[in-house]
Write a protein that holds these residues in place. Sequence first.
Motif, PDB file in Angstrom:
ATOM      1  N   VAL A  71       0.129 -29.559 -22.966  1.00 40.09           N
ATOM      2  CA  VAL A  71       1.199 -29.455 -23.969  1.00 40.09           C
ATOM      3  C   VAL A  71       2.520 -29.125 -23.277  1.00 40.09           C
ATOM      4  O   VAL A  71       2.576 -28.264 -22.397  1.00 40.09           O
ATOM      5  N   GLU A  72       3.582 -29.827 -23.650  1.00 42.60           N
ATOM      6  CA  GLU A  72       4.900 -29.596 -23.063  1.00 42.60           C
ATOM      7  C   GLU A  72       5.381 -28.169 -23.375  1.00 42.60           C
ATOM      8  O   GLU A  72       5.042 -27.613 -24.433  1.00 42.60           O
ATOM      9  N   PRO A  73       6.199 -27.573 -22.476  1.00 43.72           N
ATOM     10  CA  PRO A  73       6.692 -26.204 -22.712  1.00 43.72           C
ATOM     11  C   PRO A  73       7.354 -26.034 -24.084  1.00 43.72           C
ATOM     12  O   PRO A  73       7.118 -25.029 -24.763  1.00 43.72           O
ATOM     13  N   LYS A  74       8.152 -27.010 -24.502  1.00 43.39           N
ATOM     14  CA  LYS A  74       8.887 -26.882 -25.770  1.00 43.39           C
ATOM     15  C   LYS A  74       7.961 -26.884 -26.980  1.00 43.39           C
ATOM     16  O   LYS A  74       8.363 -26.458 -28.073  1.00 43.39           O
ATOM     17  N   ASP A  75       6.725 -27.357 -26.780  1.00 41.88           N
ATOM     18  CA  ASP A  75       5.784 -27.437 -27.895  1.00 41.88           C
ATOM     19  C   ASP A  75       4.739 -26.325 -27.861  1.00 41.88           C
ATOM     20  O   ASP A  75       3.799 -26.347 -28.656  1.00 41.88           O
ATOM     21  N   ARG A  76       4.886 -25.369 -26.963  1.00 38.94           N
ATOM     22  CA  ARG A  76       3.889 -24.289 -26.852  1.00 38.94           C
ATOM     23  C   ARG A  76       4.200 -23.097 -27.745  1.00 38.94           C
ATOM     24  O   ARG A  76       3.437 -22.133 -27.785  1.00 38.94           O
ATOM     25  N   ASP A  77       5.343 -23.124 -28.408  1.00 35.79           N
ATOM     26  CA  ASP A  77       5.761 -22.034 -29.306  1.00 35.79           C
ATOM     27  C   ASP A  77       5.849 -20.708 -28.560  1.00 35.79           C
ATOM     28  O   ASP A  77       5.326 -19.679 -28.991  1.00 35.79           O
ATOM     29  N   ILE A  78       6.506 -20.771 -27.393  1.00 42.43           N
ATOM     30  CA  ILE A  78       6.755 -19.562 -26.601  1.00 42.43           C
ATOM     31  C   ILE A  78       8.263 -19.466 -26.347  1.00 42.43           C
ATOM     32  O   ILE A  78       8.989 -20.458 -26.454  1.00 42.43           O
ATOM     33  N   ALA A  79       8.728 -18.269 -26.046  1.00 39.00           N
ATOM     34  CA  ALA A  79      10.124 -18.076 -25.647  1.00 39.00           C
ATOM     35  C   ALA A  79      10.123 -17.248 -24.377  1.00 39.00           C
ATOM     36  O   ALA A  79       9.405 -16.250 -24.274  1.00 39.00           O
ATOM     37  N   MET A  80      10.931 -17.678 -23.401  1.00 36.03           N
ATOM     38  CA  MET A  80      10.921 -17.018 -22.089  1.00 36.03           C
ATOM     39  C   MET A  80      12.284 -16.396 -21.802  1.00 36.03           C
ATOM     40  O   MET A  80      13.320 -17.023 -22.026  1.00 36.03           O
ATOM     41  N   VAL A  81      12.265 -15.178 -21.290  1.00 36.31           N
ATOM     42  CA  VAL A  81      13.480 -14.481 -20.867  1.00 36.31           C
ATOM     43  C   VAL A  81      13.426 -14.374 -19.348  1.00 36.31           C
ATOM     44  O   VAL A  81      12.501 -13.783 -18.791  1.00 36.31           O
ATOM     45  N   PHE A  82      14.425 -14.962 -18.689  1.00 33.36           N
ATOM     46  CA  PHE A  82      14.412 -15.067 -17.233  1.00 33.36           C
ATOM     47  C   PHE A  82      15.127 -13.889 -16.578  1.00 33.36           C
ATOM     48  O   PHE A  82      15.929 -13.180 -17.196  1.00 33.36           O
ATOM     49  N   GLN A  83      14.861 -13.742 -15.279  1.00 36.15           N
ATOM     50  CA  GLN A  83      15.461 -12.675 -14.481  1.00 36.15           C
ATOM     51  C   GLN A  83      16.990 -12.781 -14.444  1.00 36.15           C
ATOM     52  O   GLN A  83      17.697 -11.783 -14.466  1.00 36.15           O
ATOM     53  N   PHE A 158       8.445 -12.580 -20.398  1.00 36.68           N
ATOM     54  CA  PHE A 158       9.560 -11.935 -19.691  1.00 36.68           C
ATOM     55  C   PHE A 158       9.288 -11.984 -18.190  1.00 36.68           C
ATOM     56  O   PHE A 158       8.262 -11.487 -17.724  1.00 36.68           O
ATOM     57  N   ASP A 159      10.225 -12.559 -17.418  1.00 37.18           N
ATOM     58  CA  ASP A 159      10.074 -12.644 -15.969  1.00 37.18           C
ATOM     59  C   ASP A 159      11.049 -11.689 -15.281  1.00 37.18           C
ATOM     60  O   ASP A 159      12.217 -12.002 -15.092  1.00 37.18           O
ATOM     61  N   GLU A 160      10.566 -10.491 -14.938  1.00 37.41           N
ATOM     62  CA  GLU A 160      11.367  -9.452 -14.278  1.00 37.41           C
ATOM     63  C   GLU A 160      12.757  -9.318 -14.907  1.00 37.41           C
ATOM     64  O   GLU A 160      13.778  -9.395 -14.205  1.00 37.41           O
ATOM     65  N   PRO A 161      12.852  -9.097 -16.221  1.00 43.60           N
ATOM     66  CA  PRO A 161      14.153  -9.147 -16.902  1.00 43.60           C
ATOM     67  C   PRO A 161      15.094  -8.005 -16.565  1.00 43.60           C
ATOM     68  O   PRO A 161      16.294  -8.102 -16.821  1.00 43.60           O
ATOM     69  N   LEU A 162      14.587  -6.902 -15.984  1.00 41.37           N
ATOM     70  CA  LEU A 162      15.438  -5.739 -15.735  1.00 41.37           C
ATOM     71  C   LEU A 162      15.818  -5.581 -14.265  1.00 41.37           C
ATOM     72  O   LEU A 162      16.529  -4.643 -13.914  1.00 41.37           O
ATOM     73  N   SER A 163      15.367  -6.485 -13.418  1.00 35.32           N
ATOM     74  CA  SER A 163      15.532  -6.280 -11.979  1.00 35.32           C
ATOM     75  C   SER A 163      16.989  -6.348 -11.527  1.00 35.32           C
ATOM     76  O   SER A 163      17.329  -5.818 -10.466  1.00 35.32           O
ATOM     77  N   ASN A 164      17.868  -6.971 -12.306  1.00 36.81           N
ATOM     78  CA  ASN A 164      19.284  -7.064 -11.916  1.00 36.81           C
ATOM     79  C   ASN A 164      20.138  -5.927 -12.458  1.00 36.81           C
ATOM     80  O   ASN A 164      21.357  -5.908 -12.253  1.00 36.81           O
TER      81      ASN A 164
END
Length: 379
Positions: A71-83, A158-164
């Motif tokens: 399944v394509e990322p846009k169709d997985r019903d997920i939301a990602m927050v990047f570093q 969430f991918d290491e959202p606070l590291s910066n």
Amino acid sequence: MAEVTLEKVGKTYPNGFKAVLDANLEVKDKEFLVLLGPSGCGKTTTLRMIAGLEEITEGTIKIGGKVVNDVEPKDRDIAMVFQNYALYPHMSVYENMAFGLKLRKTPKPEIEERVKEAARILGIEQLLDRKPKQLSGGQRQRVAVGRAIVRKPKVFLFDEPLSNLDAKLRVQMRAELKRLHQNLQATIIYVTHDQVEAMTMADKIVIMKDGIIQQIGNPYSVYFEPRNKFVAGFIGTPAMNFISAKLVSEGGNVWVVKEDMKLLVPEDKVERLEHLVGKETTFGIRPEDIYDKMYSVAPKEEFIVKGNVEVVEPLGSETLIHANIHGDDIVAKVDPKSRASSGDSMDLVFDMSMMHLFDPETEENVLAGTHQDAAPENL
């Protein structure tokens, strides 16, 4: 329901490098799960496979009970927050948060309602007309989280959202993200190399090393009952102390011995250790389980060790004593009234009820499962 399941998931790159091996994991609906480990352990690769940004080499990933391998990322019903937040610099905060909804052709009134509600939850209503360059790091992070919230996905990644962020702001944002999870009742998978973040935020922690899951458990179980030496040394600040020693049977008791260090093993732990008697092992004890004899109530001689003080770190509420015991460096977290100085010989009291012992061949914690009474909840 927004459960996420990994069944024997692996990732091998074309050059033969195995980034993730045989990962089995179940994230329950509304659970806050943290993937924790050092750089290069496979935690971000695992997150990206769940998101669909990395193809899996083997195994099955399910979201909400549905297999999403193809399944394509846009169709997985997920939301990602990047570093790095990944905000569009030419768009306002409002436009950044609304962008994903516009792509999905969500009606304008609904977009406005969702954006304003997310802004209210995050306390950024007054920032909606600003551009990202006009925002602080913490504000940008809130916008990135807001952009995820408006989507109302099944799962937040969430991918290491606070590291910066700076240290003070990281502490503040940890509390805010935990509060946000409680308010949204969302399923969250969060990647970090910071074990303090993991311990303070997670319902469940997954500790990884070299692409392999080492232990899965709540913060108390991974802290009090580490499965192996790696987990024991990775979780805890300062880290667990390790002393090379020998198990000796003498006078009807079992002792941890290194030169003139001789510590009595509590009776309730002896049975677990019988197969290691007479062998060289690694003895482990956390800094907070070592006391200054001067501030310990009626300590027994069989729990006292002499250490040579090398460094003293007063922290106000406690003092860290860096000492050497026959070639092994240890740290003790002692009473702040302790007056030890560099160069002193110091009597240290070990709480042997909290001892750990690691098999010299497998590095497994032979005493895992014997410290439940120390934790504030059942393990």
